[in-house]
Design an enzyme around this catalytic site. Structure first.
Site, PDB file in Angstrom:
ATOM      1  CD  GLU A 177      -2.717  -1.354   2.400  1.00  0.00           C
ATOM      2  OE1 GLU A 177      -2.603  -0.339   3.550  1.00  0.00           O
ATOM      3  OE2 GLU A 177      -3.596  -2.051   2.617  1.00  0.00           O
ATOM      4  CG  HIS A 189      -5.896  -0.112   5.008  1.00  0.00           C
ATOM      5  ND1 HIS A 189      -4.664  -0.693   5.375  1.00  0.00           N
ATOM      6  CD2 HIS A 189      -6.630  -0.199   6.239  1.00  0.00           C
ATOM      7  CE1 HIS A 189      -4.848  -1.627   6.228  1.00  0.00           C
ATOM      8  NE2 HIS A 189      -6.046  -1.365   6.727  1.00  0.00           N
TER       9      HIS A 189
HETATM   10  P1  NAI Z   1     -10.178 -10.222  16.298  1.00  0.00           P
HETATM   11  O1  NAI Z   1      -8.812 -10.591  16.687  1.00  0.00           O
HETATM   12  O2  NAI Z   1     -11.257  -9.643  16.962  1.00  0.00           O
HETATM   13  O3  NAI Z   1     -10.849 -11.415  15.535  1.00  0.00           O
HETATM   14  C1  NAI Z   1      -9.989 -12.127  14.539  1.00  0.00           C
HETATM   15  C2  NAI Z   1     -10.628 -13.551  14.492  1.00  0.00           C
HETATM   16  O4  NAI Z   1      -9.976 -14.421  13.517  1.00  0.00           O
HETATM   17  C3  NAI Z   1     -10.687 -14.304  15.812  1.00  0.00           C
HETATM   18  O5  NAI Z   1     -11.940 -14.805  16.229  1.00  0.00           O
HETATM   19  C4  NAI Z   1      -9.376 -15.477  15.385  1.00  0.00           C
HETATM   20  O6  NAI Z   1      -9.778 -16.663  16.218  1.00  0.00           O
HETATM   21  C5  NAI Z   1      -9.844 -15.807  14.090  1.00  0.00           C
HETATM   22  N1  NAI Z   1      -8.894 -16.378  13.351  1.00  0.00           N
HETATM   23  C6  NAI Z   1      -7.562 -16.400  13.554  1.00  0.00           C
HETATM   24  N2  NAI Z   1      -6.909 -17.063  12.622  1.00  0.00           N
HETATM   25  C7  NAI Z   1      -7.711 -17.693  11.864  1.00  0.00           C
HETATM   26  C8  NAI Z   1      -7.631 -18.427  10.534  1.00  0.00           C
HETATM   27  N3  NAI Z   1      -6.559 -18.834  10.310  1.00  0.00           N
HETATM   28  N4  NAI Z   1      -8.798 -18.948  10.034  1.00  0.00           N
HETATM   29  C9  NAI Z   1     -10.134 -18.266  10.623  1.00  0.00           C
HETATM   30  N5  NAI Z   1     -10.015 -17.675  11.722  1.00  0.00           N
HETATM   31  C10 NAI Z   1      -9.255 -17.136  12.387  1.00  0.00           C
HETATM   32  O7  NAI Z   1      -9.761  -9.069  15.360  1.00  0.00           O
HETATM   33  P2  NAI Z   1     -10.787  -7.822  14.375  1.00  0.00           P
HETATM   34  O8  NAI Z   1     -10.669  -6.724  15.548  1.00  0.00           O
HETATM   35  O9  NAI Z   1     -12.277  -8.426  14.214  1.00  0.00           O
HETATM   36  O10 NAI Z   1     -10.025  -7.423  13.219  1.00  0.00           O
HETATM   37  C11 NAI Z   1     -10.131  -8.343  12.336  1.00  0.00           C
HETATM   38  C12 NAI Z   1      -9.005  -7.916  11.084  1.00  0.00           C
HETATM   39  O11 NAI Z   1      -9.501  -6.637  10.405  1.00  0.00           O
HETATM   40  C13 NAI Z   1      -7.570  -7.625  11.457  1.00  0.00           C
HETATM   41  O12 NAI Z   1      -6.820  -7.966  10.492  1.00  0.00           O
HETATM   42  C14 NAI Z   1      -7.473  -6.110  11.453  1.00  0.00           C
HETATM   43  O13 NAI Z   1      -6.202  -5.760  11.247  1.00  0.00           O
HETATM   44  C15 NAI Z   1      -8.621  -5.758  10.216  1.00  0.00           C
HETATM   45  N6  NAI Z   1      -9.020  -4.506  10.264  1.00  0.00           N
HETATM   46  C16 NAI Z   1      -9.099  -3.584   9.221  1.00  0.00           C
HETATM   47  C17 NAI Z   1      -9.377  -2.312   9.261  1.00  0.00           C
HETATM   48  C18 NAI Z   1      -9.328  -1.572   8.117  1.00  0.00           C
HETATM   49  O14 NAI Z   1      -9.476  -0.408   7.880  1.00  0.00           O
HETATM   50  N7  NAI Z   1      -9.656  -2.309   6.758  1.00  0.00           N
HETATM   51  C19 NAI Z   1      -9.916  -1.760  10.302  1.00  0.00           C
HETATM   52  C20 NAI Z   1      -9.826  -2.475  11.550  1.00  0.00           C
HETATM   53  C21 NAI Z   1      -9.364  -3.808  11.473  1.00  0.00           C
END
Ligand code: NAI
Length: 411
Positions: free
Chosen positions: A271, A294
């Site tokens: 990015e 993003h």
């Molecule tokens: P979180 O940690 O609350 O949830 C992630 C979930 O994925 C957990 O339940 C975990 O057990 C599960 N997980 C881990 N490895 C896995 C796999 N290999 N297969 C299936 N499930 C798996 O995280 P949150 O807050 O929900 O964020 C999710 C993603 O969104 C992160 O990568 C974060 O960086 C991204 N994000 C992107 C934003 C954007 O602007 N596009 C803004 C905020 C977050």
């Protein structure tokens, strides 16, 4: 609830706000009685930063100000750092831990913003709006309903049922989607969502797939060529998690072969670092693809919530010692105690310190009303609630203990 009295006068507690942090943070600090607040619109560095932090107790930054080991070591009075953003890459957390400086961030304040954009993107894709939009801009009047669908009754597959994935699940059900999810951990389904035990079955079972996994070694290239080959019936894919979760070239191929009929991608393997850098992606100009820079979590509401979240953690830490959510010193959740004094002792996690604390307590015959301890590899954090009469002598003795990093009396 009346605010706790702290031994350090609130009007002398210098709080530095850098990088245009949301007004909600300033409001929280002023409402809590802190008046010595210094604000700077931009990031600071070098001597300028050192000078500002020389007598600061708290510094609040977004992602640009670099709080390196050198900066943290020089800021001798610093008690806490607030990162008013999602990550903490700009802070040397190890240095903060060793210096007994508590670091907070706001990992989940933009959850709702991402979830809303996921739902919006899914609707846009299923109606083939990217192509219709492009055509209308070019003067074409394409009213054909072929391949444009309602979202109601379709099957949504959520990969990663954490904070964002589960929020998406709630919003999706509210507009009539059937929700299925796959997670590596056992997660309680919300509403009528159903867990599916493997990724392949989830993909085969659903019309729309949305990815909400963290950035780890296991999720890197999780949607590689092989997994993208499991898409066969023109499904839709939304990725607002991490850029390296999806193999973009394989996705392009799947889109061109119509195995995937549309994609909304907000995060990319590479990015641009700023507005001046050009953004390029193999997905540019591919049919029915939404590309966003993003911005899943970038809303004014998210900034406001980040301001509230981090400032309230900082205030709680300053006033009660509670370090829950800390990215540096050990985490402690503390009950409120009436009619006591609370002493915080942060020390190097080496043997002998705890026994010294206990021998001082018994030597001074201190009346202990509560004692809490948490440690990490480098640092130990002890909180003592003691009878008011005993506090000053205890504080003086605690300061003399070898390996002490910081001692504070709170109230
Ligand atoms: P979180 O940690 O609350 O949830 C992630 C979930 O994925 C957990 O339940 C975990 O057990 C599960 N997980 C881990 N490895 C896995 C796999 N290999 N297969 C299936 N499930 C798996 O995280 P949150 O807050 O929900 O964020 C999710 C993603 O969104 C992160 O990568 C974060 O960086 C991204 N994000 C992107 C934003 C954007 O602007 N596009 C803004 C905020 C977050």
């Amino acid at each position: 609830m009346s605010p706790l009295k702290t031994s350090f006068p609130k009007d002398k507690m210098k709080i530095v706000l850098l990088e245009n942090i949301s007004q909600s943070a300033l409001d929280s600090f002023t409402k809590a009685g802190y008046t010595h607040i210094e604000q700077h619109t931009g990031a600071l560095s070098g001597e300028e930063l050192d000078t500002v932090l020389k007598d600061a107790k708290v510094v609040c930054v977004r992602s640009k100000t670099q709080l390196t080991e050198e900066v943290i070591t020089k800021a001798k009075k610093l008690v806490a750092i607030g990162c008013f953003c999602i990550g903490t890459n700009q802070v040397d957390l190890e240095a903060a831990n060793k210096a007994g400086v508590c670091v907070f961030n706001a990992p989940f304040s933009n959850t709702r913003s991402v979830a809303e954009l996921v739902i919006a993107s899914a609707i846009m894709l299923i109606r083939r709006i990217p192509d219709k939009n492009r055509a209308a801009h070019a003067g074409e009047w394409d009213k054909d309903s072929t391949n444009a669908h309602e979202i109601r009754g379709k099957r949504l597959g959520v990969v990663g049922y954490g904070h964002i994935g589960s929020q998406v699940s709630i919003l999706a059900e509210a507009i009539g989607l059937r929700v299925f999810y796959y997670d590596v951990e056992n997660k309680l389904p919300l509403g009528n969502a159903e867990e599916i035990s493997d990724l392949k079955s989830l993909i085969e079972h659903c019309d729309i797939l949305t990815l909400h996994v963290p950035g780890t070694k296991q999720t890197q290239n999780l949607f590689d060529e092989q997994v993208l080959n499991w898409f066969q019936k023109g499904q839709l894919l939304v990725n607002m998690s991490r850029g390296d979760v999806v193999d973009i070239s394989a996705l392009k191929e799947a889109l061109e072969e119509k195995r995937i009929s549309g994609a909304a991608i907000d995060v990319f393997p590479e990015e641009p670092k700023n507005k001046d850098e050009m953004f390029t992606s193999p997905l540019q100009n591919v049919s029915n693809v939404i590309l966003t820079p993003h911005i899943g979590g970038s809303t004014e509401e998210a900034q406001w919530n980040i301001g509230l979240d981090v400032s309230s953690k900082l205030i709680k830490y300053i006033e009660s010692g509670a370090s829950l959510g800390s990215k540096s010193i050990p985490e402690l959740s503390l009950p409120k105690m009436e009619d006591t004094h609370r002493i915080l002792h942060i020390h190097k996690n080496v043997s002998g310190v705890l026994s010294e604390i206990n021998s001082i307590i018994s030597k001074l015959d201190v009346n202990i009303l509560g004692q809490y301890l948490s440690t990490n590899l480098e640092v130990g954090y002890v909180v003592l609630d003691i009878s008011k009469n005993d506090s000053l002598d205890t504080l003086k003795e605690f300061k003399r203990i070898d390996h002490t990093i910081k001692v504070r009396i709170l109230y």
